[in-house]
Design a protein around this motif. Structure first.
Motif, PDB file in Angstrom:
ATOM      1  N   ARG A 177       0.832  -1.206   0.000  1.00  0.00           N
ATOM      2  CA  ARG A 177       0.000   0.000   0.000  1.00  0.00           C
ATOM      3  C   ARG A 177       0.864   1.253   0.000  1.00  0.00           C
ATOM      4  NH1 ARG A 177      -2.315  -0.921   4.392  1.00  0.00           N
ATOM      5  NH2 ARG A 177      -3.889  -2.332   3.519  1.00  0.00           N
ATOM      6  N   LYS A 178       1.940   1.229   0.768  1.00  0.00           N
ATOM      7  CA  LYS A 178       2.813   2.399   0.825  1.00  0.00           C
ATOM      8  C   LYS A 178       3.491   2.668  -0.518  1.00  0.00           C
ATOM      9  CE  LYS A 178       3.887   2.081   5.768  1.00  0.00           C
ATOM     10  NZ  LYS A 178       4.945   1.815   6.778  1.00  0.00           N
ATOM     11  N   ILE A 179       3.646   1.638  -1.325  1.00  0.00           N
ATOM     12  CA  ILE A 179       4.291   1.803  -2.630  1.00  0.00           C
ATOM     13  C   ILE A 179       3.280   2.204  -3.692  1.00  0.00           C
ATOM     14  CG2 ILE A 179       5.525   0.609  -4.484  1.00  0.00           C
ATOM     15  CD1 ILE A 179       6.845  -1.133  -2.328  1.00  0.00           C
ATOM     16  N   PHE A 180       2.171   1.468  -3.754  1.00  0.00           N
ATOM     17  CA  PHE A 180       1.253   1.629  -4.877  1.00  0.00           C
ATOM     18  C   PHE A 180       0.330   2.831  -4.743  1.00  0.00           C
ATOM     19  CE2 PHE A 180       2.545  -2.703  -5.773  1.00  0.00           C
ATOM     20  CZ  PHE A 180       2.561  -2.720  -7.155  1.00  0.00           C
ATOM     21  N   LYS A 181      -0.055   3.187  -3.531  1.00  0.00           N
ATOM     22  CA  LYS A 181      -0.956   4.338  -3.413  1.00  0.00           C
ATOM     23  C   LYS A 181      -0.281   5.637  -3.852  1.00  0.00           C
ATOM     24  CE  LYS A 181      -4.360   6.562  -0.483  1.00  0.00           C
ATOM     25  NZ  LYS A 181      -5.016   6.654   0.835  1.00  0.00           N
ATOM     26  N   PRO A 182       0.955   5.934  -3.432  1.00  0.00           N
ATOM     27  CA  PRO A 182       1.608   7.143  -3.974  1.00  0.00           C
ATOM     28  C   PRO A 182       1.795   7.080  -5.488  1.00  0.00           C
ATOM     29  CG  PRO A 182       2.727   6.407  -1.989  1.00  0.00           C
ATOM     30  CD  PRO A 182       1.759   5.323  -2.350  1.00  0.00           C
ATOM     31  N   VAL A 183       2.097   5.889  -6.012  1.00  0.00           N
ATOM     32  CA  VAL A 183       2.254   5.758  -7.466  1.00  0.00           C
ATOM     33  C   VAL A 183       0.944   6.065  -8.163  1.00  0.00           C
ATOM     34  CG1 VAL A 183       2.704   4.128  -9.332  1.00  0.00           C
ATOM     35  CG2 VAL A 183       4.168   4.129  -7.315  1.00  0.00           C
ATOM     36  N   LEU A 184      -0.167   5.572  -7.595  1.00  0.00           N
ATOM     37  CA  LEU A 184      -1.480   5.847  -8.178  1.00  0.00           C
ATOM     38  C   LEU A 184      -1.802   7.333  -8.124  1.00  0.00           C
ATOM     39  CD1 LEU A 184      -4.127   4.627  -9.332  1.00  0.00           C
ATOM     40  CD2 LEU A 184      -4.946   4.495  -6.969  1.00  0.00           C
ATOM     41  N   GLU A 185      -1.459   7.973  -7.023  1.00  0.00           N
ATOM     42  CA  GLU A 185      -1.761   9.395  -6.883  1.00  0.00           C
ATOM     43  C   GLU A 185      -0.888  10.256  -7.780  1.00  0.00           C
ATOM     44  OE1 GLU A 185      -1.337   9.942  -2.720  1.00  0.00           O
ATOM     45  OE2 GLU A 185      -3.386   9.273  -2.254  1.00  0.00           O
TER      46      GLU A 185
END
Length: 313
Positions: free
Chosen positions: A121-129
């Motif tokens: 989650r810490k990796i993919f959520k910033p990437v998505l944002e």
């Protein structure tokens, strides 16, 4: 206890009552109030800027002609002021965007909230944002130079124009996925774990718990995220201007070139309409209509959140 002791004990209620005024707190409150008032003042300024030219426009063009005709051409001779081609194009591209963004955004939110590990989650959520930070002009050129040719090759029977609502809507949908996903995931993460544990105790699977328990519990936040994304899509300019075009034709076929309200404002604002002319004032009339539509959707979002939040508090 003596009076001397009562006044010197640190942290005692009596000492707090007699403490000196904390001027720093007053300054902080004033700064925060000023920051909160910026958005209010900006909204009021927009209304004032739009109001006078809009009133002058409708003094020359009747509401019946504006909303009762499907011909739009302020610079034509004779001019035509039927706004329905712009409304239909805006609604059509927004609906295409919603069809793309809502399923993908909710699926991403459910994965991040219910399935992903904390590290993932810490990796993919910033990437998505980060996707929300891509300039919309990049999306527009990508739709024009890649998506439209790809659609023509894969679906030759669609008979797409070089600029069309379908490609514009698809990329607007991709653009608003982070809004739906991020805000929905925040709402799902706020759901108490007790609801999940109760569902698991009854024998429900993780998928059933996610769809039947977590999503309904976070419904108010999800609805607010979707309406906010719809508002963003309705007001998008660069993608629809580059990939959708400026042709103001009343049509329901998404393969045709068409102009949204935002695209018309961008075109007319840099076009041949002289300042003060009736054609120039159409910018403010269309802008006022778009402002009212966006404001209504945001108000609906606030009402939906207020209505359903009480159910799950």
């Amino acid at each position: 206890m003596s009076a001397q002791h009562r006044t010197t004990v640190p942290g005692a209620p009596g000492s707090l009552a007699r403490s000196r005024p904390r001027y720093g707190e007053f300054v902080i409150k004033a700064v925060l109030l000023a920051a909160a008032m910026v958005s209010v003042a900006t909204t009021i300024g927009i209304v004032i800027a739009l109001l006078e030219p809009t009133v002058e426009f409708f003094a020359s063009v009747s509401l019946g002609e504006f909303f009762g005709s499907t011909d739009w051409g302020p610079l034509f001779n004779p001019p035509a002021f039927g706004v329905w081609p712009l409304i239909v194009a805006t609604v059509e591209i927004t609906l295409i965007a919603v069809v793309v963004a809502v399923p993908l955004g909710l699926a991403a939110a459910i994965y991040l909230s219910e399935y992903a590990t904390s590290r993932t989650r810490k990796i993919f959520k910033p990437v998505l944002e980060v996707l929300a930070g891509v300039p919309t002009v990049v999306f527009g050129f990508f739709a024009l130079t890649f998506v439209t040719p790809l659609l023509r090759d894969v679906f030759p029977f669609l008979d797409l124009d070089g600029k069309n609502a379908l490609a514009a809507g698809l990329l607007v949908g991709v653009m608003i996925i982070p809004i739906v996903a991020s805000l929905s995931e925040d709402s799902m993460a706020a759901v108490p774990n007790g609801l999940r544990e109760g569902s698991y105790a009854l024998g429900a699977s993780k998928m059933l718990t996610s769809v039947r328990v977590v999503v309904p519990a976070a419904f108010s936040g999800i609805v607010a995220a979707i309406i906010l994304a719809v508002s963003r899509a309705a007001g998008e300019t660069m993608i629809v201007a580059i990939a959708g075009g400026f042709k103001s034709v009343f049509t329901l076929y998404p393969g045709n070139e068409m102009a949204t309200m935002a695209a018309f404002i961008a075109q007319a604002g840099s076009g041949d309409a002289s300042v003060g002319s009736i054609a120039y004032k159409t910018i403010f009339a269309v802008g006022s209509l778009l402002f009212v539509i966006t404001f209504a959707m945001n108000y609906l979002s606030a009402r939906m959140v207020q209505k359903y939040r009480e159910v799950y508090d």
